[in-house]
Design a protein around this motif. Structure first.
Motif: not given
Length: 281
Positions: A7-9, A14-18, A45-55, A113-114
């Motif tokens: 998961f963390n990798e 994803i962080e590297s290609v924002l 696992l995080t209670n938020m969508t991945l798209s919202e996290y990326i945004r 934060s990430p």
């Protein structure tokens, strides 16, 4: 634990290609899940969508670049996926409460934060889980595709607007299910409100959709509590603790909320969650 590492990798990738495009095949390689399934598990696992996290991460990185570099604001906006100055300014102001120009002139900005998954100690608390192979069966009901999780009750409303519980129960053994299936869009789910069915021709005659489920092995979680909270807690326990400890992963086939009689909003309500599993390589 392997699942936490994967998961963390994946998040680090994803962080590297924002500032560019996410390679969905790379997400699959790192996480062992399709991009859509990883997105769903991320939400659990995080209670938020991945798209919202990326945004939010993009808006954070954009603010840092505006503050710390002399790059043109429109170029930074386009780097992080905004096609116009207005759309970027509106999104930026909604999150940071100040404009990009104000940040460049020294105003403070918010930092999102990430995310990093860590193992949490649960003080011995565990859920009742068993591994069980179930024979193939069929379900009939109403399904909607590409909906938000919050819209699942509306699928049941559509089903019961046409047919009563008693009528639907007579099609099979009376068991009702909420089924998630065929994840293709990481931000949405496909959901079916359905009942076990033996009389498939009758179900089709009634205008119900029928899905035949193949034999599969499941992690069967016994849940107690009001819905939807008990379902969410069940998913978190399965993905954070049980499946990684036992060397399993979600198989990608339909999973089921298995409803029993009783007041679903009572803290004493009981139900099951069936998660299809496969051994992790």
């Amino acid at each position: 634990m392997q699942m936490i590492r994967a998961f963390n990798e994946t998040i680090r990738y994803i962080e590297s290609v924002l500032g560019g495009e996410i390679d969905e095949s790379r997400v699959t390689c790192l996480s062992s899940y399709s991009y859509a399934m990883f997105s769903r598990l991320f939400s659990i696992l995080t209670n938020m969508t991945l798209s919202e996290y990326i945004r939010l991460r993009k808006l954070t990185k954009a603010a840092v670049e505006i503050k710390e570099t002399s790059g043109k604001i429109i170029d930074i906006a386009m780097k992080y996926g905004y096609e116009s100055s207005n759309s970027f300014t509106n999104a930026f102001k909604n999150f940071h409460r100040v404009t990009p120009t104000q940040v460049r002139n020294g105003e403070a900005y918010r930092v999102f934060s990430p995310i990093q998954l860590t193992l949490s100690i649960r003080g011995g608390k565990s859920m009742d889980v068993k591994i069980q192979k179930k024979s193939g069966f069929a379900v009939a009901g109403v399904k909607l595709e590409n909906i938000d999780s919050a819209s699942c009750p509306a699928v049941w409303d559509q089903l019961f607007a046409k047919w009563s519980h008693e009528t639907l129960s007579r099609l099979g053994n009376g068991q009702s299910y909420g089924m998630c299936f065929d994840m293709k869009n990481g931000n949405k789910i496909n959901y079916m409100a359905c009942y076990h069915v033996n009389d498939i021709p009758k179900a089709r005659e009634m205008g119900l959709e029928v899905v035949e489920i193949k034999e599969a092995e499941y992690a069967v979680l016994s849940l107690e509590g009001a819905i939807p909270d008990c379902i969410h807690e069940g998913w978190k326990y399965a993905m954070e603790v049980f499946l990684p400890e036992q060397g399993y992963m979600h198989a990608g086939t339909p999973d089921f909320e298995v409803y029993f009689k009783g007041d679903m909003y009572s803290p004493g309500y009981t139900m099951e969650l069936w998660i299809p599993i496969a051994k992790k390589e």
